[in-house]
Write a protein that holds these residues in place. Structure first.
Motif, short mmCIF file in Angstrom:
data_model
loop_
_atom_site.label_atom_id
_atom_site.label_comp_id
_atom_site.label_asym_id
_atom_site.label_seq_id
_atom_site.Cartn_x
_atom_site.Cartn_y
_atom_site.Cartn_z
N HIS A 42 -21.51 56.05 8.50
CA HIS A 42 -21.85 56.11 7.34
C HIS A 42 -21.92 54.85 6.52
CE1 HIS A 42 -21.66 60.42 8.08
NE2 HIS A 42 -20.32 60.24 8.68
N ALA A 43 -21.19 53.84 7.05
CA ALA A 43 -21.06 52.81 6.41
C ALA A 43 -22.39 51.64 6.77
CB ALA A 43 -19.75 51.95 7.20
N ALA A 44 -22.61 51.03 5.76
CA ALA A 44 -23.59 49.82 5.78
C ALA A 44 -22.99 48.66 6.37
CB ALA A 44 -24.26 49.54 4.32
N GLY A 45 -21.75 48.26 6.35
CA GLY A 45 -21.36 46.97 7.00
C GLY A 45 -19.91 47.37 7.25
N PHE A 46 -19.32 46.17 7.93
CA PHE A 46 -17.66 46.19 8.30
C PHE A 46 -17.37 44.71 8.36
CE2 PHE A 46 -14.52 46.30 11.68
CZ PHE A 46 -13.72 47.36 11.14
N ASP A 47 -16.14 44.52 7.89
CA ASP A 47 -15.46 43.21 7.88
C ASP A 47 -14.07 43.50 8.39
OD1 ASP A 47 -14.93 40.74 7.44
OD2 ASP A 47 -14.75 40.94 5.17
N TYR A 48 -13.87 42.43 9.32
CA TYR A 48 -12.19 42.57 9.82
C TYR A 48 -11.80 41.07 9.37
CZ TYR A 48 -8.53 43.15 12.76
OH TYR A 48 -7.22 43.40 13.48
N VAL A 49 -10.70 41.01 8.46
CA VAL A 49 -10.04 39.78 8.00
C VAL A 49 -8.56 39.51 8.51
CG1 VAL A 49 -11.47 40.14 5.84
CG2 VAL A 49 -9.36 41.09 5.86
N GLU A 50 -8.43 38.30 8.12
CA GLU A 50 -6.92 37.74 8.68
C GLU A 50 -6.89 37.79 10.05
OE1 GLU A 50 -3.60 39.31 6.49
OE2 GLU A 50 -5.04 39.73 4.64
N VAL A 51 -7.82 37.23 10.82
CA VAL A 51 -7.71 36.97 12.27
C VAL A 51 -6.73 35.57 12.32
CG1 VAL A 51 -8.63 36.29 14.36
CG2 VAL A 51 -9.95 38.07 12.84
N ALA A 52 -5.73 35.74 12.99
CA ALA A 52 -4.81 34.49 12.99
C ALA A 52 -5.20 33.47 14.21
CB ALA A 52 -3.15 35.18 13.49
N PRO A 53 -5.23 32.33 13.62
CA PRO A 53 -5.73 31.21 14.50
C PRO A 53 -4.68 30.74 15.34
CG PRO A 53 -5.16 30.47 12.48
CD PRO A 53 -4.99 31.82 12.14
N PHE A 54 -3.40 31.17 15.35
CA PHE A 54 -2.32 30.29 16.05
C PHE A 54 -1.82 31.07 17.08
CE2 PHE A 54 -0.82 32.20 11.93
CZ PHE A 54 -0.09 33.22 12.60
N ASP A 55 -2.06 32.39 17.39
CA ASP A 55 -1.52 32.96 18.31
C ASP A 55 -2.35 32.73 20.03
OD1 ASP A 55 -3.83 34.52 18.38
OD2 ASP A 55 -2.77 36.52 17.98
N SER A 56 -2.13 33.39 20.81
CA SER A 56 -2.75 33.00 22.12
C SER A 56 -4.06 33.90 22.22
CB SER A 56 -2.03 33.15 23.14
OG SER A 56 -0.61 32.61 23.21
N GLY A 57 -4.67 34.21 21.11
CA GLY A 57 -6.02 35.15 21.03
C GLY A 57 -5.85 36.44 21.08
N GLN A 58 -4.58 37.16 20.90
CA GLN A 58 -4.49 38.57 21.00
C GLN A 58 -4.97 39.07 19.78
OE1 GLN A 58 -1.81 36.17 21.46
NE2 GLN A 58 -0.39 37.04 22.76
N THR A 59 -4.72 38.36 18.65
CA THR A 59 -5.41 38.88 17.33
C THR A 59 -6.71 38.92 17.34
OG1 THR A 59 -3.33 38.06 15.92
CG2 THR A 59 -5.50 38.70 14.82
N ALA A 60 -7.53 37.87 17.99
CA ALA A 60 -8.91 38.05 17.94
C ALA A 60 -9.29 38.90 18.75
CB ALA A 60 -9.46 36.34 18.47
N ALA A 61 -8.63 39.45 19.91
CA ALA A 61 -8.96 40.43 20.84
C ALA A 61 -8.83 41.76 20.22
CB ALA A 61 -8.18 40.32 22.18
N VAL A 62 -7.92 42.05 19.36
CA VAL A 62 -7.91 43.10 18.67
C VAL A 62 -9.08 43.17 17.65
CG1 VAL A 62 -6.47 44.51 16.81
CG2 VAL A 62 -5.47 43.49 18.85
N ALA A 63 -9.27 42.00 17.02
CA ALA A 63 -10.32 42.13 15.89
C ALA A 63 -11.79 42.42 16.73
CB ALA A 63 -10.45 40.90 15.09
N ALA A 64 -12.17 41.89 17.86
CA ALA A 64 -13.19 42.10 18.47
C ALA A 64 -13.67 43.51 19.28
CB ALA A 64 -13.20 41.08 19.66
#
Length: 79
Positions: A42-64
């Motif tokens: 039902h949504a026109a778009g999606f945004d994931y904010v606050e991906v931490a740049p200082f961890d080992s990539g776990q936050t980016a993996a969750v966001a992805a």
């Protein structure tokens, strides 16, 4: 049409690890996945904010994973 926004501060303290201000009693990753699955058709778009740049990539993996889930559900709905 609506736009969804997801932020990791809504997640539990255990996930993802790069959070500066985790939300006590927040949504689990499975809860977030169900919300995304429900809203994506039902949504026109999606945004994931606050991906931490200082961890080992776990936050980016969750966001992805969350964004990938949105794209898949959005596509299946024919949007």
């Amino acid at each position: 049409m609506s736009t969804s926004r997801s932020t990791p501060t809504r997640s539990t303290a255990a996930s993802p690890p790069g959070l500066g201000t985790p939300e006590p009693f927040g949504l689990t990753p499975l809860d977030i996945r169900e919300v995304v699955r429900t809203l994506a058709p039902h949504a026109a778009g999606f945004d994931y904010v606050e991906v931490a740049p200082f961890d080992s990539g776990q936050t980016a993996a969750v966001a992805a994973q969350v964004v990938r889930e949105f794209i898949a559900r959005h596509w299946v709905a024919g949007r």
